[in-house]
Design a protein around this motif. Structure first.
Motif, mmCIF file in Angstrom:
data_model
loop_
_atom_site.group_PDB
_atom_site.id
_atom_site.type_symbol
_atom_site.label_atom_id
_atom_site.label_comp_id
_atom_site.label_asym_id
_atom_site.label_seq_id
_atom_site.Cartn_x
_atom_site.Cartn_y
_atom_site.Cartn_z
ATOM 1 N N PHE A 69 0.851 -1.195 0.000
ATOM 2 C CA PHE A 69 0.000 0.000 0.000
ATOM 3 C C PHE A 69 0.880 1.235 0.000
ATOM 4 O O PHE A 69 1.817 1.350 0.789
ATOM 5 C CB PHE A 69 -0.921 -0.001 1.221
ATOM 6 N N LEU A 70 0.581 2.155 -0.918
ATOM 7 C CA LEU A 70 1.368 3.380 -1.037
ATOM 8 C C LEU A 70 0.680 4.524 -0.295
ATOM 9 O O LEU A 70 -0.443 4.895 -0.617
ATOM 10 C CB LEU A 70 1.555 3.739 -2.519
ATOM 11 N N THR A 71 1.365 5.047 0.724
ATOM 12 C CA THR A 71 0.852 6.202 1.482
ATOM 13 C C THR A 71 1.624 7.450 1.049
ATOM 14 O O THR A 71 2.582 7.355 0.283
ATOM 15 C CB THR A 71 1.062 6.017 3.001
ATOM 16 N N LYS A 72 1.227 8.599 1.584
ATOM 17 C CA LYS A 72 1.918 9.865 1.252
ATOM 18 C C LYS A 72 3.389 9.826 1.660
ATOM 19 O O LYS A 72 4.219 10.533 1.101
ATOM 20 C CB LYS A 72 1.241 11.044 1.953
ATOM 21 N N GLU A 73 3.703 9.020 2.643
ATOM 22 C CA GLU A 73 5.088 8.933 3.138
ATOM 23 C C GLU A 73 5.894 7.847 2.420
ATOM 24 O O GLU A 73 7.098 7.733 2.628
ATOM 25 C CB GLU A 73 5.099 8.647 4.643
ATOM 26 N N GLN A 98 -0.542 7.460 -13.119
ATOM 27 C CA GLN A 98 -1.342 6.482 -12.392
ATOM 28 C C GLN A 98 -0.447 5.281 -12.145
ATOM 29 O O GLN A 98 0.232 4.790 -13.052
ATOM 30 C CB GLN A 98 -2.523 6.051 -13.267
ATOM 31 N N LEU A 99 -0.404 4.807 -10.897
ATOM 32 C CA LEU A 99 0.401 3.627 -10.538
ATOM 33 C C LEU A 99 -0.510 2.703 -9.733
ATOM 34 O O LEU A 99 -0.741 2.922 -8.552
ATOM 35 C CB LEU A 99 1.612 4.066 -9.704
ATOM 36 N N GLY A 100 -1.059 1.682 -10.406
ATOM 37 C CA GLY A 100 -2.045 0.837 -9.724
ATOM 38 C C GLY A 100 -3.213 1.710 -9.289
ATOM 39 O O GLY A 100 -3.752 2.472 -10.086
ATOM 40 N N GLU A 101 -3.570 1.642 -8.006
ATOM 41 C CA GLU A 101 -4.666 2.481 -7.485
ATOM 42 C C GLU A 101 -4.188 3.875 -7.080
ATOM 43 O O GLU A 101 -4.990 4.758 -6.794
ATOM 44 C CB GLU A 101 -5.288 1.806 -6.251
ATOM 45 N N ALA A 102 -2.881 4.053 -7.011
ATOM 46 C CA ALA A 102 -2.315 5.317 -6.535
ATOM 47 C C ALA A 102 -2.011 6.281 -7.686
ATOM 48 O O ALA A 102 -1.970 5.887 -8.847
ATOM 49 C CB ALA A 102 -1.043 5.035 -5.745
ATOM 50 N N ILE A 103 -1.815 7.551 -7.322
ATOM 51 C CA ILE A 103 -1.405 8.563 -8.300
ATOM 52 C C ILE A 103 -0.150 9.252 -7.757
ATOM 53 O O ILE A 103 -0.128 9.697 -6.606
ATOM 54 C CB ILE A 103 -2.532 9.580 -8.581
ATOM 55 N N LEU A 156 0.077 11.730 -4.762
ATOM 56 C CA LEU A 156 -1.095 12.618 -4.787
ATOM 57 C C LEU A 156 -2.331 11.872 -4.289
ATOM 58 O O LEU A 156 -3.202 12.456 -3.655
ATOM 59 C CB LEU A 156 -1.347 13.144 -6.205
ATOM 60 N N GLU A 157 -2.393 10.582 -4.593
ATOM 61 C CA GLU A 157 -3.504 9.743 -4.096
ATOM 62 C C GLU A 157 -2.952 8.415 -3.638
ATOM 63 O O GLU A 157 -2.252 7.736 -4.398
ATOM 64 C CB GLU A 157 -4.547 9.505 -5.201
ATOM 65 N N GLU A 158 -3.266 8.056 -2.407
ATOM 66 C CA GLU A 158 -2.791 6.788 -1.852
ATOM 67 C C GLU A 158 -3.561 5.620 -2.480
ATOM 68 O O GLU A 158 -4.668 5.807 -2.978
ATOM 69 C CB GLU A 158 -2.983 6.784 -0.331
ATOM 70 N N GLY A 159 -2.963 4.443 -2.438
ATOM 71 C CA GLY A 159 -3.651 3.273 -2.982
ATOM 72 C C GLY A 159 -2.735 2.063 -3.049
ATOM 73 O O GLY A 159 -1.528 2.161 -2.842
ATOM 74 N N ALA A 160 -3.350 0.924 -3.349
ATOM 75 C CA ALA A 160 -2.590 -0.329 -3.439
ATOM 76 C C ALA A 160 -1.854 -0.413 -4.776
ATOM 77 O O ALA A 160 -2.367 0.017 -5.811
ATOM 78 C CB ALA A 160 -3.529 -1.514 -3.287
ATOM 79 N N SER A 174 0.816 -4.148 -11.612
ATOM 80 C CA SER A 174 0.046 -2.907 -11.814
ATOM 81 C C SER A 174 0.480 -2.195 -13.094
ATOM 82 O O SER A 174 1.642 -2.261 -13.485
ATOM 83 C CB SER A 174 0.257 -1.942 -10.640
ATOM 84 N N HIS A 175 -0.493 -1.495 -13.681
ATOM 85 C CA HIS A 175 -0.185 -0.685 -14.863
ATOM 86 C C HIS A 175 0.267 0.698 -14.421
ATOM 87 O O HIS A 175 -0.201 1.225 -13.420
ATOM 88 C CB HIS A 175 -1.414 -0.565 -15.765
ATOM 89 N N ILE A 176 1.188 1.265 -15.198
ATOM 90 C CA ILE A 176 1.596 2.656 -14.993
ATOM 91 C C ILE A 176 1.262 3.397 -16.274
ATOM 92 O O ILE A 176 1.585 2.931 -17.365
ATOM 93 C CB ILE A 176 3.119 2.784 -14.746
ATOM 94 N N ARG A 177 0.590 4.546 -16.119
ATOM 95 C CA ARG A 177 0.348 5.337 -17.332
ATOM 96 C C ARG A 177 0.396 6.818 -17.001
ATOM 97 O O ARG A 177 0.086 7.237 -15.883
ATOM 98 C CB ARG A 177 -0.975 4.964 -17.996
#
Length: 222
Positions: free
Chosen positions: A41-45, A110-115, A154-158, A163-166
């Motif tokens: 999970f990617l958080t702001k930190e 976009q990186l998976g669910e995160a930005i 910018l946006e946390e997520g799994a 995962s796709h990156i675009r």
């Protein structure tokens, strides 16, 4: 970001600081030895389960994610005639088609669910030489500008290893990581270049501070 080719996530790695043995049995605490994971999970930190040993130079919101272009592995392996371990540079994401010359400060992906958003070039340190047992690699990274780069979240997520990156948004100022690296390492007195870099609001705070100080010294000399 000027490349339209599909981005592929070749390696996704995280890791907490641990003891690394190098040279003739010396030890140091470092976060460079990352391990491949299926999901985090990617958080702001940064990624949960990921960490750095030296908070002065690594980590924090502007440096939450470290990216390194996969293409450089082949370049270094050819130059030094030796293989490199996965995530040799301590990066979280090893990617194709995201070279320093094509990726710009402020670009949003976009990186998976995160930005994530690109903030600065990576400032490599001598730990890279110790990790790869190559005393000249750091110097060559600085010479070439093949440093990789850092991002804020910018946006946390799994994020998963598949995962796709675009690219979501290309920054209008178009100051590439390679140009930023060049100004940082090789053209420290180029006023126009520094001004162009500082015009990018999304530049990492630490670089802003450093470049403003440089600019102040240079303009006070004129």
């Amino acid at each position: 970001m000027r490349s339209n080719k599909a981005i592929e996530l070749k390696n996704f790695s995280i890791g907490l600081p641990q003891k690394m043995t190098y040279g003739d049995g010396q030890e140091m605490e470092t976060g460079i030895c990352k391990q491949p994971v299926a999901e985090a999970f990617l958080t702001k930190e940064g990624f949960k389960g990921d960490g750095v040993a030296d908070l002065r130079y690594h980590g924090g919101p502007d440096r939450a994610v470290c990216v390194y272009p996969h293409e450089h592995y082949l370049f270094w392996e050819e130059e030094f005639s030796r293989p490199l371990p996965a995530s040799a540079f301590g990066e979280n994401l090893t990617v194709t088609n995201m070279l320093e010359k094509d990726v710009c400060i402020g670009d949003i992906f976009q990186l998976g669910e995160a930005i994530i958003q690109v903030t600065q070039g990576r400032i490599p340190c001598s730990t890279i030489n110790k990790r790869t047992d190559n005393p000249v690699l750091l110097k060559r990274i600085v010479q070439t500008g093949f440093t990789g780069y850092l991002c804020r979240v910018l946006e946390e997520g799994a994020v998963r290893s598949d995962s796709h990156i675009r690219l979501l948004e290309s920054h209008p100022k178009q100051v590439s990581i390679l140009e930023g690296n060049d100004l940082y390492f090789h053209r420290p007195k180029e006023i126009e270049g520094i001004q162009r870099l500082l015009a990018v609001e999304e530049l990492a705070d630490e670089w802003k501070k450093l470049m403003k100080e440089r600019l102040q010294k240079l303009t006070s000399l004129h």
